[in-house]
Design a protein around this motif. Sequence first.
Motif, PDB file in Angstrom:
ATOM      1  N   ALA A  11     114.424  16.680  79.235  1.00  0.00           N
ATOM      2  CA  ALA A  11     113.683  16.077  80.338  1.00  0.00           C
ATOM      3  C   ALA A  11     114.159  16.741  81.632  1.00  0.00           C
ATOM      4  O   ALA A  11     115.361  16.766  81.914  1.00  0.00           O
ATOM      5  CB  ALA A  11     113.916  14.575  80.399  1.00  0.00           C
ATOM      6  N   LEU A  32     118.061   8.401  79.690  1.00  0.00           N
ATOM      7  CA  LEU A  32     117.352   9.465  78.970  1.00  0.00           C
ATOM      8  C   LEU A  32     118.298  10.209  78.037  1.00  0.00           C
ATOM      9  O   LEU A  32     117.953  10.516  76.896  1.00  0.00           O
ATOM     10  CB  LEU A  32     116.714  10.449  79.958  1.00  0.00           C
ATOM     11  CG  LEU A  32     115.369  10.059  80.553  1.00  0.00           C
ATOM     12  CD1 LEU A  32     114.972  11.050  81.644  1.00  0.00           C
ATOM     13  CD2 LEU A  32     114.289  10.018  79.486  1.00  0.00           C
ATOM     14  N   TYR A  37     117.878  13.001  74.870  1.00  0.00           N
ATOM     15  CA  TYR A  37     117.397  14.158  75.624  1.00  0.00           C
ATOM     16  C   TYR A  37     118.550  14.918  76.270  1.00  0.00           C
ATOM     17  O   TYR A  37     119.537  14.318  76.708  1.00  0.00           O
ATOM     18  CB  TYR A  37     116.474  13.719  76.766  1.00  0.00           C
ATOM     19  CG  TYR A  37     115.162  13.122  76.354  1.00  0.00           C
ATOM     20  CD1 TYR A  37     114.016  13.909  76.245  1.00  0.00           C
ATOM     21  CD2 TYR A  37     115.042  11.766  76.087  1.00  0.00           C
ATOM     22  CE1 TYR A  37     112.798  13.354  75.880  1.00  0.00           C
ATOM     23  CE2 TYR A  37     113.841  11.197  75.714  1.00  0.00           C
ATOM     24  CZ  TYR A  37     112.722  11.995  75.610  1.00  0.00           C
ATOM     25  OH  TYR A  37     111.518  11.448  75.245  1.00  0.00           O
ATOM     26  N   ILE A  93     109.813  17.821  78.603  1.00  0.00           N
ATOM     27  CA  ILE A  93     108.996  16.857  79.342  1.00  0.00           C
ATOM     28  C   ILE A  93     109.397  16.914  80.808  1.00  0.00           C
ATOM     29  O   ILE A  93     110.587  16.853  81.145  1.00  0.00           O
ATOM     30  CB  ILE A  93     109.162  15.433  78.792  1.00  0.00           C
ATOM     31  CG1 ILE A  93     108.614  15.361  77.362  1.00  0.00           C
ATOM     32  CG2 ILE A  93     108.450  14.416  79.676  1.00  0.00           C
ATOM     33  CD1 ILE A  93     108.705  13.988  76.727  1.00  0.00           C
ATOM     34  N   VAL A  95     109.374  15.357  84.614  1.00  0.00           N
ATOM     35  CA  VAL A  95     109.297  14.056  85.276  1.00  0.00           C
ATOM     36  C   VAL A  95     109.338  14.292  86.778  1.00  0.00           C
ATOM     37  O   VAL A  95     110.268  14.921  87.286  1.00  0.00           O
ATOM     38  CB  VAL A  95     110.461  13.131  84.849  1.00  0.00           C
ATOM     39  CG1 VAL A  95     110.299  11.753  85.488  1.00  0.00           C
ATOM     40  CG2 VAL A  95     110.534  13.013  83.326  1.00  0.00           C
ATOM     41  N   VAL A 119     105.589  13.046  83.083  1.00  0.00           N
ATOM     42  CA  VAL A 119     105.540  11.704  83.649  1.00  0.00           C
ATOM     43  C   VAL A 119     105.524  11.878  85.164  1.00  0.00           C
ATOM     44  O   VAL A 119     106.451  12.474  85.728  1.00  0.00           O
ATOM     45  CB  VAL A 119     106.750  10.844  83.242  1.00  0.00           C
ATOM     46  CG1 VAL A 119     106.615   9.431  83.793  1.00  0.00           C
ATOM     47  CG2 VAL A 119     106.913  10.822  81.728  1.00  0.00           C
ATOM     48  N   MET A 205     107.105   8.641  76.061  1.00  0.00           N
ATOM     49  CA  MET A 205     107.648  10.002  76.107  1.00  0.00           C
ATOM     50  C   MET A 205     107.946  10.505  74.698  1.00  0.00           C
ATOM     51  O   MET A 205     107.667  11.669  74.377  1.00  0.00           O
ATOM     52  CB  MET A 205     108.912  10.041  76.975  1.00  0.00           C
ATOM     53  CG  MET A 205     108.659   9.834  78.458  1.00  0.00           C
ATOM     54  SD  MET A 205     110.195   9.710  79.441  1.00  0.00           S
ATOM     55  CE  MET A 205     110.846  11.378  79.273  1.00  0.00           C
ATOM     56  N   LYS A 206     108.492   9.632  73.866  1.00  0.00           N
ATOM     57  CA  LYS A 206     108.801  10.023  72.487  1.00  0.00           C
ATOM     58  C   LYS A 206     107.521  10.429  71.754  1.00  0.00           C
ATOM     59  O   LYS A 206     107.502  11.399  70.991  1.00  0.00           O
ATOM     60  CB  LYS A 206     109.500   8.881  71.767  1.00  0.00           C
ATOM     61  CG  LYS A 206     109.872   9.211  70.328  1.00  0.00           C
ATOM     62  CD  LYS A 206     110.621   8.059  69.680  1.00  0.00           C
ATOM     63  CE  LYS A 206     110.968   8.384  68.239  1.00  0.00           C
ATOM     64  NZ  LYS A 206     111.683   7.288  67.566  1.00  0.00           N
ATOM     65  N   MET A 208     104.926  11.779  73.009  1.00  0.00           N
ATOM     66  CA  MET A 208     104.507  13.105  73.475  1.00  0.00           C
ATOM     67  C   MET A 208     105.144  14.206  72.628  1.00  0.00           C
ATOM     68  O   MET A 208     104.585  15.288  72.464  1.00  0.00           O
ATOM     69  CB  MET A 208     104.913  13.315  74.941  1.00  0.00           C
ATOM     70  CG  MET A 208     104.193  12.439  75.934  1.00  0.00           C
ATOM     71  SD  MET A 208     104.837  12.737  77.608  1.00  0.00           S
ATOM     72  CE  MET A 208     104.109  11.357  78.495  1.00  0.00           C
TER      73      MET A 208
END
Length: 423
Positions: A11, A32, A37, A93, A95, A119, A205-206, A208
């Motif tokens: 992340a 996170l 992550y 991911i 953010v 996100v 998120m997971k 994704m």
Amino acid sequence: MKNNHKNAPTAILFHMAGSNSMGEYTGFSHELADQGYHVLAVDTRAGGGKFNQINKTVQHNSSLENSGYCEATPDVEASIRYVREHVSKGPVILVGSSFSGALVMNAAAKYKDLVSGFVAFSPASGPPMDGCEPEEALAFEIEGMVILPDSELEYGWINQQYMLFKEHGIKTMTVEGGIHGVSTVIDDRINRDVSSLRAHIFDLMKNMITDKEKKVVFSVDDWEIVTYERSALGSKMAILFNQAAGDSKQYLSTSRKLAEANITALRVDLRGHGESNNLGIFDPRIEDSKTMLFESHNEMIQIFQYVTKKLGYESRDIYVFSASYSSDEVVKSQKMLNLDVNHFAFSPGSLSSDSVLFISQSNHLVSVIKSQNERKFFANMFQEIGTIAPNVSQKIIDGSGHGVGILEQNPKFINEIIALINL
């Protein structure tokens, strides 16, 4: 990196204007990491000293002070490249908060092959974002979500932007009584417990990550061996090999369940099966066709090397699913690599005495599984395995399924296997 596996998802966190990511994401970043992550908190050039921290990029590069929001685009893009080159080959991911929420949406659209999702908390728009508004990049091929306080919808241009996101299939969420940016999910800033909201965001998120597969192709003996890798948050890997006249699609449901349980899954079409058919298709009615079965340990060798050397999994964290003929091919490849891995062998076909001896010396979990009504041949095979390799677990499942068919007939059995893996 908090002791996560080096191939774990990452992340990348970006802050709002005049801010910094270490301060703005306090607490959230650690949660996170606890979720599994790697976390990279980036200070962009459009930052400052909010949340009692110093923006170190601006501190060390005074010429960047007062940079515009769009000017931070190279910082976002460089962060993605840095993660890919130095941190992890796993999913990424992005953010973002406020202006950076817009930038991560743009970057996700541009780098769809490198990014798994985004996100965006209160993504900015309007004149300050001229040239890098998120509306410019709405042709998304990856998953993302936009989160903002309900009060911000009172502003016409924000409401218009929000509706546009919904029209394009982007997940949207409003927080009643929320505040601007990522602060809306941080308890001591919003003055209430929003841990359930954070948990919901982490679940999204997971999804994704686990809902997507990456196609990886290996070239072996002029065969193009097609595989599909479904990443997960955990540090364990399952490699799924098909049976004769089968293919990796039989493992689709299994791979999803494994990923949901934080186990990365690699579905493999062995030569002559499924999509690995550039030199022909296996046909059990043609005798010459059978020879291709007994060379498939060559691609298994490459796949094991990919998983151990490139992805970095230790042998103790690798779990192989084999079916019928592929069980013996798995053991052949292990012997050639001197590699001891965990192995679930469904209806193991024609395991040689040497192969049975090899698995009898395993230090890891080895289990052979057959259905109650398998042909007599497999009953004899089980008896031999029980004699030579008493350390090997033997399981008999109701039904008459063969190989992967055992899982298809008994879909709940995968839950028992997952429980064993996660012990």
